[in-house]
Design a protein around this motif. Structure first.
Motif, PDB file in Angstrom:
ATOM      1  N   VAL A  14       0.814  -1.227   0.000  1.00 28.69           N
ATOM      2  CA  VAL A  14       0.000   0.000   0.000  1.00 28.69           C
ATOM      3  C   VAL A  14       0.847   1.276   0.000  1.00 28.69           C
ATOM      4  O   VAL A  14       0.610   2.164  -0.819  1.00 28.69           O
ATOM      5  CB  VAL A  14      -1.034  -0.004   1.149  1.00 28.69           C
ATOM      6  N   PRO A  15       1.835   1.421   0.891  1.00 27.49           N
ATOM      7  CA  PRO A  15       2.625   2.672   0.861  1.00 27.49           C
ATOM      8  C   PRO A  15       3.312   2.912  -0.479  1.00 27.49           C
ATOM      9  O   PRO A  15       3.413   4.060  -0.936  1.00 27.49           O
ATOM     10  CB  PRO A  15       3.650   2.479   1.983  1.00 27.49           C
ATOM     11  N   GLU A  16       3.766   1.844  -1.130  1.00 29.22           N
ATOM     12  CA  GLU A  16       4.406   2.005  -2.441  1.00 29.22           C
ATOM     13  C   GLU A  16       3.385   2.373  -3.516  1.00 29.22           C
ATOM     14  O   GLU A  16       3.675   3.166  -4.409  1.00 29.22           O
ATOM     15  CB  GLU A  16       5.163   0.734  -2.840  1.00 29.22           C
ATOM     16  N   LEU A  17       2.203   1.811  -3.435  1.00 28.98           N
ATOM     17  CA  LEU A  17       1.147   2.186  -4.388  1.00 28.98           C
ATOM     18  C   LEU A  17       0.802   3.661  -4.243  1.00 28.98           C
ATOM     19  O   LEU A  17       0.633   4.362  -5.234  1.00 28.98           O
ATOM     20  CB  LEU A  17      -0.101   1.325  -4.166  1.00 28.98           C
ATOM     21  N   VAL A  18       0.707   4.127  -3.010  1.00 32.76           N
ATOM     22  CA  VAL A  18       0.405   5.540  -2.763  1.00 32.76           C
ATOM     23  C   VAL A  18       1.540   6.419  -3.288  1.00 32.76           C
ATOM     24  O   VAL A  18       1.313   7.423  -3.954  1.00 32.76           O
ATOM     25  CB  VAL A  18       0.148   5.793  -1.262  1.00 32.76           C
ATOM     26  N   ARG A  19       2.778   6.005  -3.017  1.00 32.30           N
ATOM     27  CA  ARG A  19       3.941   6.790  -3.441  1.00 32.30           C
ATOM     28  C   ARG A  19       4.066   6.859  -4.965  1.00 32.30           C
ATOM     29  O   ARG A  19       4.329   7.918  -5.533  1.00 32.30           O
ATOM     30  CB  ARG A  19       5.225   6.187  -2.854  1.00 32.30           C
ATOM     31  N   LEU A  20       3.838   5.743  -5.634  1.00 34.21           N
ATOM     32  CA  LEU A  20       4.030   5.677  -7.085  1.00 34.21           C
ATOM     33  C   LEU A  20       2.808   6.122  -7.872  1.00 34.21           C
ATOM     34  O   LEU A  20       2.913   6.361  -9.074  1.00 34.21           O
ATOM     35  CB  LEU A  20       4.403   4.245  -7.495  1.00 34.21           C
ATOM     36  N   ASN A  21       1.677   6.209  -7.226  1.00 30.76           N
ATOM     37  CA  ASN A  21       0.439   6.614  -7.896  1.00 30.76           C
ATOM     38  C   ASN A  21       0.589   8.019  -8.455  1.00 30.76           C
ATOM     39  O   ASN A  21       1.041   8.927  -7.773  1.00 30.76           O
ATOM     40  CB  ASN A  21      -0.704   6.561  -6.873  1.00 30.76           C
ATOM     41  N   ASN A  24      -5.397  10.618  -9.395  1.00 32.13           N
ATOM     42  CA  ASN A  24      -6.686  10.128  -9.855  1.00 32.13           C
ATOM     43  C   ASN A  24      -6.913   8.650  -9.530  1.00 32.13           C
ATOM     44  O   ASN A  24      -7.589   7.957 -10.268  1.00 32.13           O
ATOM     45  CB  ASN A  24      -6.886  10.406 -11.344  1.00 32.13           C
ATOM     46  N   LEU A  25      -6.306   8.181  -8.444  1.00 31.13           N
ATOM     47  CA  LEU A  25      -6.518   6.821  -7.976  1.00 31.13           C
ATOM     48  C   LEU A  25      -6.453   6.831  -6.453  1.00 31.13           C
ATOM     49  O   LEU A  25      -5.460   7.262  -5.878  1.00 31.13           O
ATOM     50  CB  LEU A  25      -5.440   5.873  -8.523  1.00 31.13           C
ATOM     51  N   VAL A  26      -7.534   6.378  -5.823  1.00 28.21           N
ATOM     52  CA  VAL A  26      -7.547   6.244  -4.368  1.00 28.21           C
ATOM     53  C   VAL A  26      -7.163   4.814  -4.042  1.00 28.21           C
ATOM     54  O   VAL A  26      -7.748   3.867  -4.569  1.00 28.21           O
ATOM     55  CB  VAL A  26      -8.950   6.569  -3.796  1.00 28.21           C
ATOM     56  N   VAL A  27      -6.149   4.658  -3.203  1.00 24.40           N
ATOM     57  CA  VAL A  27      -5.657   3.340  -2.807  1.00 24.40           C
ATOM     58  C   VAL A  27      -6.079   3.091  -1.370  1.00 24.40           C
ATOM     59  O   VAL A  27      -5.779   3.894  -0.487  1.00 24.40           O
ATOM     60  CB  VAL A  27      -4.111   3.267  -2.928  1.00 24.40           C
ATOM     61  N   MET A  28      -6.791   1.968  -1.147  1.00 25.17           N
ATOM     62  CA  MET A  28      -7.266   1.619   0.193  1.00 25.17           C
ATOM     63  C   MET A  28      -7.097   0.126   0.432  1.00 25.17           C
ATOM     64  O   MET A  28      -7.239  -0.668  -0.492  1.00 25.17           O
ATOM     65  CB  MET A  28      -8.744   1.971   0.343  1.00 25.17           C
ATOM     66  N   ASP A  29      -6.821  -0.219   1.672  1.00 30.77           N
ATOM     67  CA  ASP A  29      -6.743  -1.609   2.105  1.00 30.77           C
ATOM     68  C   ASP A  29      -7.908  -1.834   3.065  1.00 30.77           C
ATOM     69  O   ASP A  29      -8.121  -1.038   3.987  1.00 30.77           O
ATOM     70  CB  ASP A  29      -5.400  -1.834   2.809  1.00 30.77           C
ATOM     71  N   MET A  30      -8.667  -2.913   2.865  1.00 30.17           N
ATOM     72  CA  MET A  30      -9.814  -3.183   3.744  1.00 30.17           C
ATOM     73  C   MET A  30      -9.423  -3.210   5.210  1.00 30.17           C
ATOM     74  O   MET A  30     -10.221  -2.869   6.077  1.00 30.17           O
ATOM     75  CB  MET A  30     -10.493  -4.504   3.369  1.00 30.17           C
ATOM     76  N   ASP A  31      -8.203  -3.619   5.498  1.00 30.18           N
ATOM     77  CA  ASP A  31      -7.757  -3.698   6.892  1.00 30.18           C
ATOM     78  C   ASP A  31      -7.596  -2.322   7.532  1.00 30.18           C
ATOM     79  O   ASP A  31      -7.484  -2.218   8.748  1.00 30.18           O
ATOM     80  CB  ASP A  31      -6.423  -4.443   6.983  1.00 30.18           C
ATOM     81  N   SER A 145       3.930  -3.350 -10.787  1.00 33.03           N
ATOM     82  CA  SER A 145       3.172  -4.350 -11.540  1.00 33.03           C
ATOM     83  C   SER A 145       1.672  -4.121 -11.412  1.00 33.03           C
ATOM     84  O   SER A 145       0.930  -4.228 -12.390  1.00 33.03           O
ATOM     85  CB  SER A 145       3.524  -5.763 -11.063  1.00 33.03           C
ATOM     86  N   ILE A 146       1.223  -3.789 -10.218  1.00 31.84           N
ATOM     87  CA  ILE A 146      -0.205  -3.529 -10.012  1.00 31.84           C
ATOM     88  C   ILE A 146      -0.630  -2.291 -10.798  1.00 31.84           C
ATOM     89  O   ILE A 146      -1.663  -2.294 -11.478  1.00 31.84           O
ATOM     90  CB  ILE A 146      -0.520  -3.383  -8.505  1.00 31.84           C
ATOM     91  N   LEU A 147       0.159  -1.238 -10.724  1.00 34.14           N
ATOM     92  CA  LEU A 147      -0.182  -0.011 -11.451  1.00 34.14           C
ATOM     93  C   LEU A 147      -0.134  -0.227 -12.954  1.00 34.14           C
ATOM     94  O   LEU A 147      -0.941   0.344 -13.699  1.00 34.14           O
ATOM     95  CB  LEU A 147       0.735   1.134 -11.022  1.00 34.14           C
TER      96      LEU A 147
END
Length: 167
Positions: A14-21, A24-31, A145-147
Motif C-alpha cells: 500500500v505505501p508504495e502504491l500511494v507513493r508511485l500513484n 486520480n486513484l484512491v488506494v485503500m486496504d480493507m484492513d 506491476s499492479i499499477l
C-alpha cells in the motif's frame, strides 16, 4: 480490486502504491478500517465470531468505493475477498509461494491451524482470480506491476503479469 490471502503482501504494498500513484486513484486496504479492540463494529471483524457480519462489512466497502467513483476517481481496494463476496470491478490476485506465505505468517506469530487456513484461502483465490502479480518481490516492484495492470485495464490491454516473473 486486488485480492490476496493473508501474507501475500497487501498491507506492505500500500505505501508504495500511494507513493508511485500518479493521481486520480484512491488506494485503500480493507484492513485500514479495522481496529484491534473492535470499537468500529462492536466486534473484532477478523474473529470467527464476526462471520455473520462480514457481508455487511463488505457492503460498507462497496458503498465507500461507489461514493468515491461517482466523483470520477478510480479506486484500488486491496482485500482478502473473492469476486463472489464483493461482485464489483475488475480483479487482480496478489500472490506468493506457499512457503513464503507460511514464513511471513509464522513471523507474525500465527498458529499452525491459522496458517493452514491462509494457505487454503490462497488456493481458493487462485481458482477464482487467475490473473496475478507476485507479492514475493520488492514492494516497489509489486506496486509497479499492479499499477501497470491498472493502466492496461484502463486502456483495454489486459496483461498477464505473473508470466513475466516465472522462470
Amino acid at each position: 480490486m486486488v485480492t490476496g490471502a493473508p501474507g501475500s503482501g497487501k498491507s506492505t504494498v500500500v505505501p508504495e502504491l500511494v507513493r508511485l500513484n500518479q493521481g486520480n486513484l484512491v488506494v485503500m486496504d480493507m484492513d485500514e478500517l479495522l481496529d484491534d479492540d473492535g470499537r468500529l463494529l462492536g466486534i473484532d471483524i477478523a474473529s470467527a465470531t464476526a462471520t455473520p457480519i462480514w457481508p455487511a462489512y463488505n457492503a460498507v466497502w462497496l458503498r465507500i468505493t461507489e461514493l468515491i467513483r461517482r466523483s470520477g476517481i478510480s479506486v484500488l481496494l486491496l482485500s482478502p475477498l473473492l469476486p463472489t463476496e464483493l461482485p464489483e470491478g475488475r480483479w487482480l490476485h496478489l500472490d506468493c509461494p506457499d512457503g513464503v506465505r507460511r514464513k511471513r505468517l509464522a513471523g507474525r506469530g500465527w498458529p499452525h491451524a491459522q496458517i493452514a487456513e491462509a494457505l487454503a484461502d490462497a488456493a481458493e483465490i487462485r481458482k477464482h482470480v487467475p490473473r496475478s502479480v507476485r507479492g514475493d518481490v520488492s514492494p516497489e516492484q509489486c506496486a509497479k506491476s499492479i499499477l501497470e495492470w491498472i493502466r492496461g485495464e484502463r486502456f483495454g490491454k489486459p496483461l498477464n503479469l505473473w508470466g513475466r516473473f516465472r522462470g
